[in-house]
Design an enzyme around this catalytic site. Structure first.
Site, PDB file in Angstrom:
ATOM      1  N   LYS A  89       0.853  -1.194   0.000  1.00 44.99           N
ATOM      2  CA  LYS A  89       0.000   0.000   0.000  1.00 44.99           C
ATOM      3  C   LYS A  89       0.886   1.241   0.000  1.00 44.99           C
ATOM      4  CE  LYS A  89      -3.831   1.939   2.769  1.00 44.99           C
ATOM      5  NZ  LYS A  89      -4.646   1.684   3.983  1.00 44.99           N
ATOM      6  N   SER A 179      -9.470   1.567   3.294  1.00 46.81           N
ATOM      7  CA  SER A 179      -8.688   2.352   2.360  1.00 46.81           C
ATOM      8  C   SER A 179      -7.648   1.536   1.594  1.00 46.81           C
ATOM      9  CB  SER A 179      -7.973   3.483   3.117  1.00 46.81           C
ATOM     10  OG  SER A 179      -7.025   2.952   4.051  1.00 46.81           O
ATOM     11  N   SER A 203      -9.897  -0.593   7.417  1.00 44.62           N
ATOM     12  CA  SER A 203      -9.221  -0.447   6.122  1.00 44.62           C
ATOM     13  C   SER A 203      -8.571  -1.714   5.598  1.00 44.62           C
ATOM     14  CB  SER A 203      -8.178   0.676   6.199  1.00 44.62           C
ATOM     15  OG  SER A 203      -8.820   1.920   6.321  1.00 44.62           O
TER      16      SER A 203
END
Length: 269
Positions: A89, A179, A203
């Site tokens: 990420k 996210s 997330s």
């Protein structure tokens, strides 16, 4: 009359779990270079073109050269991920030629001075950092109505099971989850063997649910947060996004460790 030797079948990465990849590398059925090329080809075909899933924000320019150096190395206890392509990420720092941006135009040219501890441990285990995954910008701390999986730098991540369904504003009808949306979509679409996301509040769990994956939100202090863009000191943690429970356990065993840069890990042995 003897039959002609059968051609060696190419390893199919599209539905392969991390465990499958490790086994194929260990048995010499595929090389690290071949794996990296196969995943990069799928990223080109399905992420940056075709359905344009938009889950990968940046490719590591050194991925193929790193993979080539690992071609003669098979996964063993010392390097359990030798040759395995992993996406991070894009709020997890890497001290290389990749950018660390959290998906923000404000950080478009930002490069970290050093790897996050998570990235260091993955590299030490032999993983090939294939690139950075798109995300909800700054892990969804900017606005209450930020579209799931949208960042100003990376654009909108699309759920691989329904990439074309969008409302009048262009927001996906079937959400990719936030996210860590890019990390999850990339795994679900077979663009990497596994990916690392982060969670403050949902997330990891949300994108795993939306994309049919396995995740774990580790207890804070199990995995070092050093080098990860923060939101909440009491809640932030990195975690795996994988196809199977076994895959998630493999990654947790690699990432979990005491780190003097993160006091929350001090209770680990």
């Amino acid at each position: 009359m003897a039959r002609p030797a059968q051609r060696k079948r190419a390893f199919a990465v599209e539905n392969a779990s991390l465990g499958d990849v490790v086994q194929a590398l260990g048995e010499g059925k595929v090389t690290a270079s071949a794996l990296a090329r196969a995943y990069l080809a799928r990223i080109k075909a399905f992420d940056s073109s075709g359905p344009r899933l938009n889950s990968v924000r940046e490719i590591n320019p050194d991925a193929l050269s790193i993979a080539a150096r690992l071609d003669g190395t098979r996964p063993l206890a010392r390097q359990p991920l030798a040759g395995v392509p992993i996406l991070l990420k894009d709020n997890i720092a890497t001290g290389d030629r990749q950018h660390t941006t959290a998906g923000s135009l404000a950080l478009a040219s930002a490069r970290a001075r050093d790897d996050a501890t998570v990235a260091k441990r993955l590299r030490a285990a032999g993983a090939v950092i294939l690139g950075k995954a798109n995300l909800t910008e700054f892990a969804n701390v900017l606005a209450v109505d930020m579209p799931s999986g949208y960042s100003s730098l990376g654009g909108q991540v699309r759920n691989p099971y329904a990439p074309a369904l969008r409302d009048k504003r262009g927001i996906p009808v079937v959400q990719p989850g936030g996210s860590s949306s890019g990390s999850a979509v990339a795994v679900a679409a077979g663009l990497c063997a596994a990916a690392i996301g982060t969670e403050t509040s949902g997330s990891l769990l949300s994108p795993a649910t939306q994309n049919g994956l396995v995740t774990v939100k580790p207890t804070v202090g199990l995995i070092s947060r050093a080098g990860i863009l923060p939101i909440s000191h009491s809640q932030d943690t990195a975690g795996p996004l994988t196809r199977t429970v076994r895959d998630a356990a493999i990654l947790l065993n690699v990432m979990a460790a005491r780190d003097p840069l993160d006091p929350a890990t001090r209770l680990l042995k």
